[in-house]
Scaffold this active site. Structure first.
Site, short mmCIF file in Angstrom:
data_model
loop_
_atom_site.label_atom_id
_atom_site.label_comp_id
_atom_site.label_asym_id
_atom_site.label_seq_id
_atom_site.Cartn_x
_atom_site.Cartn_y
_atom_site.Cartn_z
N ASP A 156 0.85 -1.19 0.00
CA ASP A 156 0.00 0.00 0.00
C ASP A 156 0.89 1.24 0.00
O ASP A 156 1.97 1.22 0.60
CB ASP A 156 -0.91 0.00 1.24
CG ASP A 156 -2.17 0.83 1.04
OD1 ASP A 156 -2.05 2.03 0.77
OD2 ASP A 156 -3.29 0.26 1.18
N LEU A 158 -0.51 4.06 1.13
CA LEU A 158 -1.19 4.84 2.19
C LEU A 158 -1.83 6.11 1.65
O LEU A 158 -2.01 7.09 2.38
CB LEU A 158 -0.21 5.18 3.32
CG LEU A 158 0.55 3.98 3.94
CD1 LEU A 158 1.44 4.45 5.07
CD2 LEU A 158 -0.42 2.91 4.41
N ILE A 200 2.08 1.07 -6.62
CA ILE A 200 2.14 0.19 -7.79
C ILE A 200 1.79 0.93 -9.08
O ILE A 200 2.11 0.44 -10.17
CB ILE A 200 1.23 -1.04 -7.63
CG1 ILE A 200 -0.25 -0.64 -7.60
CG2 ILE A 200 1.60 -1.82 -6.38
CD1 ILE A 200 -1.18 -1.83 -7.64
N ASN A 244 -4.10 6.88 -11.47
CA ASN A 244 -3.83 5.89 -10.43
C ASN A 244 -4.47 4.54 -10.76
O ASN A 244 -3.81 3.50 -10.71
CB ASN A 244 -4.35 6.39 -9.09
CG ASN A 244 -4.10 5.40 -7.97
OD1 ASN A 244 -3.00 5.34 -7.41
ND2 ASN A 244 -5.10 4.60 -7.62
N TYR A 310 -14.72 7.42 -11.93
CA TYR A 310 -14.32 6.22 -11.18
C TYR A 310 -14.86 4.96 -11.87
O TYR A 310 -14.11 4.00 -12.10
CB TYR A 310 -14.85 6.31 -9.75
CG TYR A 310 -15.00 4.97 -9.08
CD1 TYR A 310 -13.89 4.26 -8.62
CD2 TYR A 310 -16.26 4.40 -8.91
CE1 TYR A 310 -14.03 3.03 -8.01
CE2 TYR A 310 -16.41 3.17 -8.29
CZ TYR A 310 -15.30 2.48 -7.85
OH TYR A 310 -15.45 1.25 -7.26
N HIS A 311 -16.15 4.95 -12.20
CA HIS A 311 -16.73 3.77 -12.84
C HIS A 311 -16.10 3.53 -14.21
O HIS A 311 -15.95 2.38 -14.65
CB HIS A 311 -18.24 3.95 -12.98
CG HIS A 311 -18.98 3.92 -11.68
ND1 HIS A 311 -19.46 5.05 -11.07
CD2 HIS A 311 -19.28 2.89 -10.85
CE1 HIS A 311 -20.05 4.73 -9.93
NE2 HIS A 311 -19.95 3.42 -9.77
N LEU A 368 -25.53 4.61 2.77
CA LEU A 368 -25.97 4.06 4.05
C LEU A 368 -25.20 4.66 5.21
O LEU A 368 -25.77 4.99 6.26
CB LEU A 368 -25.83 2.54 4.05
CG LEU A 368 -26.34 1.83 5.30
CD1 LEU A 368 -27.79 2.17 5.56
CD2 LEU A 368 -26.17 0.32 5.18
N ASN A 369 -23.89 4.85 5.05
CA ASN A 369 -23.09 5.46 6.12
C ASN A 369 -23.55 6.89 6.40
O ASN A 369 -23.57 7.33 7.55
CB ASN A 369 -21.61 5.44 5.76
CG ASN A 369 -20.95 4.12 6.12
OD1 ASN A 369 -21.62 3.14 6.39
ND2 ASN A 369 -19.64 4.10 6.11
N VAL A 383 -31.98 12.42 1.29
CA VAL A 383 -32.15 11.54 0.14
C VAL A 383 -32.00 12.36 -1.12
O VAL A 383 -32.66 13.39 -1.29
CB VAL A 383 -33.53 10.85 0.18
CG1 VAL A 383 -33.74 10.00 -1.07
CG2 VAL A 383 -33.67 10.00 1.43
N TYR A 384 -31.13 11.91 -2.03
CA TYR A 384 -30.89 12.63 -3.28
C TYR A 384 -32.05 12.38 -4.25
O TYR A 384 -32.40 11.23 -4.53
CB TYR A 384 -29.59 12.20 -3.93
CG TYR A 384 -28.34 12.52 -3.15
CD1 TYR A 384 -28.35 13.42 -2.08
CD2 TYR A 384 -27.12 11.93 -3.48
CE1 TYR A 384 -27.20 13.71 -1.37
CE2 TYR A 384 -25.96 12.22 -2.77
CZ TYR A 384 -26.02 13.11 -1.72
OH TYR A 384 -24.87 13.40 -1.02
#
Length: 602
Positions: A156, A158, A200, A244, A310-311, A368-369, A383-384
């Site tokens: 990692d 970090l 990496i 990355n 990201y996706h 959820l978090n 709620v969006y």
């Protein structure tokens, strides 16, 4: 003599159990699946008996004992609570630290484990490199793999800890230095985790030399920037995410090819590569049957339909995997995972120094978090949009188990990329909010959606492959209350309420819509101030109703003499009273007493 060796010497009687178990297992497979003739079955049984009955001489049985014991703890609810719930039988720092006593005291677990037919579903122990092993999914997975007998090396850079500094929004739970985490795990479990700091995505030569030196059986690839909102925050974050994620994946593939080692690569992907509701029915596992022009039927890789930068990187990963499997016959498993919920696993619960991340901010906190954090503060759940977005979910403990299943069941060399849907269940966001609201008695508010996505979608997902390997998921209805009480509420004092609302927007149009909505529905920073009041109220009151008047007065004085408009006042009183009319009256009376004739707070 080592503790393991001592135990193996004293464990000679269980070798017969090993033989009987494998005889039974192989006969069982041969009878049910008819995959080999009787003479071949007998020959293979004899080979397995010879192989496994020699384990005690070579010391390999000692390496396998914790692996088998972990299976027993998983398959037996009572033993699981004893073995991994509070870690009570494990040698603590203040004790002798003797693994010998630990194994002798629990040796009956080994005999019990050998009588099951599915205890070896995770495969034999292997050397595994976990890239990104310090992160939210990587850390608990590394501990689980170590617990069941694998040799684990965490790699990692970090970077996730550095992003905390960038966003000024750390984990709700305290995250200890990686060296302290690893030392604690060794003290409590007797298993050794190793760590190497390595980027990496940017240090290819070091990565290649690491593979040549360690010669791992498998590499688990978590080492990617994992948040869609963060990837859409601005040009800098978009470029970082692509650089990355794509470089990290491609460097791993190149290093595996150049090392000339037969390494199984397991990658943690996302359900987002499919899009949501674009398949016209149940989303298959990676590949979809189509009818090509001219009527030809074919089975192809499911089309990509990413919803963020990201996706998009995960879609690029999938294409790289297809090429390198076809060109270089690399063994690859790609896991398309749903939204992960939950904080702790059986392993991380043993000591606070092992605790896992709980991200609640608008960039890294999952839906959820965010709800759990808002509920813990007694604030409305945001709620969006309509909340009609359907998402797939999985518990963090199940993430670790599914990774272990994937490692234990690699594709054959030359087989196409194995793709699993790593999900447990699907829910609409508004239904999820209602579930949390019923549990915690907090209100729900709908805010403009910062994401560029459909307001409503259906989602059906196939997860038959993991189910066939023995995966039995933890459902939201089973573990949600534990998250509210033991994590969100316990560490609520560490929360920065201003970080919960969205801070990233998919495009300028979405930003303008959200800002306009905020001006029309919620004046300025009303919600952020409300959260601050709620957090302060719960912190200083701790349920002491008789002190409501004094604490409310102190809380109000912290608002810097701002004038409170009627909407703000009603929302604040409703949340602080949790909807109780009598409490609302008391709080309103207190507010009036603290307000001067001109409407300013005293």
């Amino acid at each position: 003599m080592s503790n393991y060796s001592c135990f193996v010497t004293n464990a000679y009687p269980i070798v017969g159990n090993v033989e009987r178990f494998y005889t039974k297992e192989l006969q069982f497979v041969g009878q049910l699946k008819s995959i080999r003739c009787s003479s071949c079955s007998r020959q293979l049984v004899a080979q397995k008996k010879t192989y496994y009955s020699q384990w005690w001489r070579t010391g390999r049985l000692a390496r396998y004992i914790p692996f088998i014991m972990a299976q027993q703890s998983e398959n037996n609810g009572v033993e699981s609570s004893k073995y991994s719930g509070d870690g009570s039988y494990i040698s603590q720092k203040s004790g002798s630290g003797s693994n010998l006593n630990h194994f002798e005291d629990r040796s009956h677990l080994v005999n019990g484990a050998l009588n099951g037919e599915h205890n070896l579903k995770y495969g034999t122990p292997k050397k595994i490199i976990v890239c990104g092993g310090d992160g939210f999914c990587g850390w608990p997975t590394s501990l689980f793999l170590s617990e069941i007998g694998h040799e684990v090396l965490i790699v990692d850079n970090l970077s996730r800890r550095n992003i905390d500094n960038e966003l000024e929004a750390g984990s709700l739970t305290p995250i200890y230095p990686i060296s302290e985490r690893i030392d604690t795990w060794k003290q409590l479990s007797g298993h050794e985790l190793r760590f190497e700091r390595l980027d990496i995505a940017n240090e290819y030569e070091r990565l290649l030399q690491l593979l040549l030196r360690e010669k791992p059986d498998a590499i688990i690839h978590f080492a990617e920037q994992r948040a869609a909102p963060y990837s859409m925050k601005g040009s800098s974050q978009k470029r970082y995410t692509v650089h990355n994620n794509v470089n990290a994946t491609h460097n791993l593939l190149c290093a595996i090819v150049e090392s000339n080692l037969d390494i199984h690569l397991v990658h943690l992907g996302t359900m987002g590569v499919y899009g949501y509701g674009t398949s016209g029915g149940e989303i298959p596992e990676g590949y979809i049957d189509v009818v090509l022009p001219g009527g030809q039927v074919s089975n192809i890789l499911h089309p990509s339909y990413p919803g963020s930068v990201y996706h998009t990187t995960k879609c690029l990963d999938a294409l790289l995997f297809q090429f390198y499997q076809k060109n270089d016959a690399i063994r690859i498993t790609d896991l398309h995972q749903g939204i992960v919920w939950g904080t702790n696993t059986q392993q991380t619960r043993r000591d606070e120094r092992l605790i896992n991340r709980f991200d609640y901010d608008g960039d890294y906190g999952t839906v959820l978090n965010r709800f759990l954090m808002q509920a813990a503060l007694g604030a409305p759940l945001t709620v969006y949009g309509t909340g009609g977005q359907t998402r797939a979910f999985i518990h963090i403990q199940d993430t670790a188990k599914c990774i272990a299943l994937a490692v234990g069941n690699p594709p054959n060399r030359g087989d196409r990329v194995a793709i699993f849907n790593q999900v447990a269940e699907c829910h609409r966001v508004r239904d999820l909010a209602k579930l949390v609201s019923r549990m915690t008695q907090v209100d729900i508010v709908y805010v403009s959606n910062p994401r560029q996505e459909s307001a409503e979608n259906e989602l059906q997902v196939s997860n038959r492959k993991f189910r066939s390997l023995g995966y039995e998921p933890i459902l939201l209805s089973e573990g949600l209350l534990d998250e509210v009480v033991n994590v969100a509420q316990k560490y609520a004092h560490r929360c920065d309420p201003k970080k919960i609302l969205p801070a990233s927007y998919w495009n300028n149009k979405r930003r303008e819509e959200c800002e306009r909505y905020a001006q029309e529905k919620l004046d300025g920073d009303t919600y952020a101030r409300l959260l601050g009041k709620v957090a302060h109220f719960h912190q200083v009151n701790a349920g002491k109703k008789e002190e409501v008047s004094n604490k409310m007065s102190a809380n109000i004085s912290a608002t810097k003499n701002d004038k409170i408009d009627s909407l703000d006042e009603e929302n604040m009183l409703y949340v602080l009273s949790r909807g109780n009319p009598e409490t609302m009256k008391l709080l309103k009376k207190t507010l009036e007493e603290c307000t001067t004739a001109n409407g300013n707070l005293t």
